[in-house]
Design a protein around this motif. Structure first.
Motif, short mmCIF file in Angstrom:
data_model
loop_
_atom_site.label_atom_id
_atom_site.label_comp_id
_atom_site.label_asym_id
_atom_site.label_seq_id
_atom_site.Cartn_x
_atom_site.Cartn_y
_atom_site.Cartn_z
N UNK A 38 1.84 10.53 -3.89
CA UNK A 38 1.99 9.97 -2.55
C UNK A 38 3.47 10.04 -2.15
N UNK A 39 3.78 9.91 -0.85
CA UNK A 39 5.18 9.97 -0.44
C UNK A 39 5.95 8.81 -1.07
N UNK A 92 28.61 11.12 -5.82
CA UNK A 92 28.87 12.41 -5.17
C UNK A 92 27.56 13.09 -4.81
N UNK A 93 26.79 12.47 -3.96
CA UNK A 93 25.55 13.10 -3.51
C UNK A 93 24.37 12.79 -4.42
N UNK A 94 23.87 11.56 -4.30
CA UNK A 94 22.74 11.18 -5.16
C UNK A 94 21.43 11.39 -4.43
N UNK A 95 20.55 12.21 -5.04
CA UNK A 95 19.20 12.39 -4.53
C UNK A 95 18.26 11.72 -5.51
N UNK A 96 17.46 10.83 -5.00
CA UNK A 96 16.65 10.02 -5.90
C UNK A 96 15.41 9.56 -5.15
N UNK A 97 14.31 9.38 -5.86
CA UNK A 97 13.14 8.82 -5.19
C UNK A 97 12.27 8.04 -6.16
N UNK A 98 11.54 7.08 -5.62
CA UNK A 98 10.61 6.31 -6.45
C UNK A 98 9.39 5.95 -5.59
N UNK A 106 9.63 6.46 4.87
CA UNK A 106 9.75 7.45 5.93
C UNK A 106 10.74 7.10 7.02
N UNK A 107 11.34 5.91 6.98
CA UNK A 107 12.34 5.55 8.00
C UNK A 107 13.72 5.77 7.42
N UNK A 108 14.58 6.47 8.17
CA UNK A 108 15.90 6.77 7.61
C UNK A 108 16.93 5.72 8.01
#
Lengths: 344, 252
Positions: B8-9, B28-34, B72-74
């Protein structure tokens, strides 16, 4: 699991100690002087000694419970009294002049609060500075001469009587409102949390700066309330009014059991301590003891109250301190209630 | 880079989060998701930027650049209030407790229930706090005592209970077992797992890789303000992760 509040004796130990001292003193004084244990004398104690002191000490209780201090209340009292006298002499209506004095006192407190909230400077230094500034202003605008003569209607504030003398009523209203504020509102909780863990409060999204400003503004406001009583009683406003009163207020708050390190306060203790100090002043005057002894005795009592409480806490810790292994206890008394179960 | 493919998103995602403190480039540019129901661990040495990163998520620091996506909201940044309102709460290493107040006062600190915004609803708060403590199965015998008198594990549990009450969607744990014994750590890890089972997302910062493997679904290795690698604990044995961390050291 318990979820009913139990009476924790330790929390009230210092206040009860003072109450004990007060009782002993009352018994002794009534033996030595026939005039002491009379309704008239007690009204005199409450009206002329205690009322304004309690009002200042209530404000100081809030300030100290944030781990702060306010050395400027005496100066705020003087300067707002002068503002009041100027306004009344200029022919302003009494309610307006009173409102102006209270507003300016609160504003002076708010200035303290803004400085405390925005700079990493100890409130002791900030209010020491502002105390000088306010006192200096008071001297400058009056040229150092007292302003005599207030309208007769205004003097009723000190002389008047609605079942109880007005100063006593004012102090009672202030104390009642403070109790509600402290125990039943968010504001009271946040004020205490400022003292015990300001960072936690900030992380939880509470506007910590505003909270500090409001506490100091309240302390200033109450100095304004006290000035009403004093100027009406003396029929005078002068630049030296209230000097040293901040020290008495601090002494009463600490004697009562509020922690100087913040986070824990007791308005009950503050009230008992104020009453005790007032009885001492009155009693010594009745026994025609020199005024210098008052200072000495008040100082000894303050030391006695804090030393006895500290000794007791050390003993409690030794006998029950292992009840909470690993507990992070930043200040000396927070383990009170935990060790209570074993020892009391 | 390995990525964990979620069904799921993500509940929370970040893109290019950067933060400088003077000359130090903390992130320095962290891309992360949970995702909801997922436990994501972040491991890395002291000074790798983990704490800075979670301070940004909890609204205590503003990033210099990058985007935070919540459902989904930035957002360019969050304030503590916004972060809490979005359902994110943090259990700090120091626990952020008011040691003189009881359990209910701590759980509701900053979010007190009131009559008309003015007077505290103490009884109700005590009742809810009691229910919450019971639900989370935390052993606190007397919730009316000041939390300063509790053991380390009990204090941690109060902080978790607060995070669950405030957070509701994502709970961030900063070194939850750092100062704890074996039994207390196990209890805290069990608590964390039970939150994920309630479909909450969890971010956990931890030095102990064994504990990470006990609870986490995914592990991100952080170094010099960047996430070097994110991997699933199911696919990567512990030894391999250790090797990855050592390799990351050698790359410098």
């Amino acid at each position: 699991m318990r979820n009913k509040r139990k009476f924790h004796f330790s929390e009230y130990f210092q206040s009860l100690l003072l109450l004990g001292v007060l009782l002993v003193l009352v018994v002794l004084l009534s033996i030595y002087s026939d005039a002491f244990m009379t309704g008239k004398n007690w009204m005199n104690i409450l009206k002329n000694h205690m009322a304004h002191q309690l009002i200042l000490a209530v404000g100081m209780t809030f300030v100290i419970s944030t781990a702060g201090i306010d050395l400027s209340v005496g100066s705020i009292l003087a300067l707002s009294g002068i503002i009041l006298a100027f306004a009344l002499n200029a022919g302003m209506a009494i309610p307006l002049a009173v409102a102006l004095a209270l507003f300016s006192a609160a504003a002076m407190g708010a200035v303290n609060g803004l400085l405390v909230a925005n700079f990493r400077i100890n409130p002791l230094i900030i209010t020491l500075g502002s105390a000088s500034v306010f006192r200096g202003l008071a001297i400058i605008v009056t040229g150092g001469t007292p302003i005599y003569g207030m309208p007769q209607e205004f003097l009723q504030l000190a002389k008047g009587d609605y079942w109880l003398p007005i100063p006593v009523l004012m102090a009672a209203v202030v104390l009642g409102a403070a109790l509600v504020l402290s125990h039943c509102t968010k504001w009271g909780r946040y004020t205490l949390a400022l003292g015990s863990n300001c960072e936690a409060l900030r992380r939880l999204g509470v506007n910590v700066a505003w909270q500090k400003v409001s506490v100091y503004a309240l302390s200033g406001f109450l100095a304004g309330v006290a000035t009403l009583i004093i100027s009406a009683r003396l029929n005078t406003a002068e630049a030296t009014a209230g000097s040293g009163m901040e020290m008495n207020a601090i002494a009463a708050v600490i004697m009562g059991g509020t922690l100087l390190s913040g986070g824990k306060s007791t308005l009950f203790g503050t009230t008992v301590a104020c009453l005790l100090l007032s009885v001492i002043k009155n009693g010594l005057t009745m026994l025609s003891v020199d005024a210098q002894y008052q200072e000495f005795i008040i100082g000894m009592l303050l030391l006695l109250a804090v030393v006895v409480t500290d000794l007791r806490q050390k003993r409690l810790k030794r006998s029950g301190g292992d009840a909470a292994p690993g507990a992070a206890i930043p200040k000396s008394c927070s383990c009170d209630a935990g060790s209570d179960k074993k020892t009391v | 880079m390995d990525t964990v493919i979620a069904s799921e998103p993500p509940l929370l995602a970040t893109e290019g989060i950067a933060k400088r403190f003077g000359n130090i480039r903390a992130l320095q540019g962290v891309d992360f998701s949970v995702c909801a129901g997922q436990i994501a661990a972040i491991v890395g040495d002291n000074g790798s930027g983990k704490t800075t990163f979670i301070k940004i998520l909890s609204g205590n620091l503003r990033p210099d650049s990058g985007t935070i996506w919540i459902q989904g909201v930035s957002h360019a940044f969050l304030t503590p209030k916004q972060s809490l309102a979005a359902g994110i709460s943090t259990v700090y290493q120091d626990l952020s407790l008011d040691d003189y107040r009881d359990v209910a006062a701590n759980i509701f600190l900053g979010e007190e229930l009131t009559y008309g915004g003015l007077f505290l609803r103490k009884k109700e708060m005590t009742r809810i706090a009691g229910d919450l403590i019971r639900d989370l199965n935390i052993g606190i015998p007397d919730i009316t005592l000041p939390v300063g008198s509790f053991s380390g594990g009990q204090r941690q549990a109060v902080a978790v209970a607060r995070a669950v009450y405030h957070g509701k969607k994502l709970v961030i744990f900063d070194e939850p077992t750092a100062a704890m014994g074996v039994r207390e750590s196990a209890a805290v890890l069990r608590l964390i797992r039970s939150l994920a089972q309630k479909h909450m997302a969890i971010i956990i910062i931890c030095h102990n890789l064994h504990q990470v493997y006990e609870v986490a679904d995914q592990v991100s290795i952080m170094r010099h303000g960047k996430i070097l690698q994110t991997t699933s604990t199911a696919d990567t044995p512990l030894e391999q992760l250790q090797q990855m961390i050592i390799d990351a050291d050698e790359v410098d």
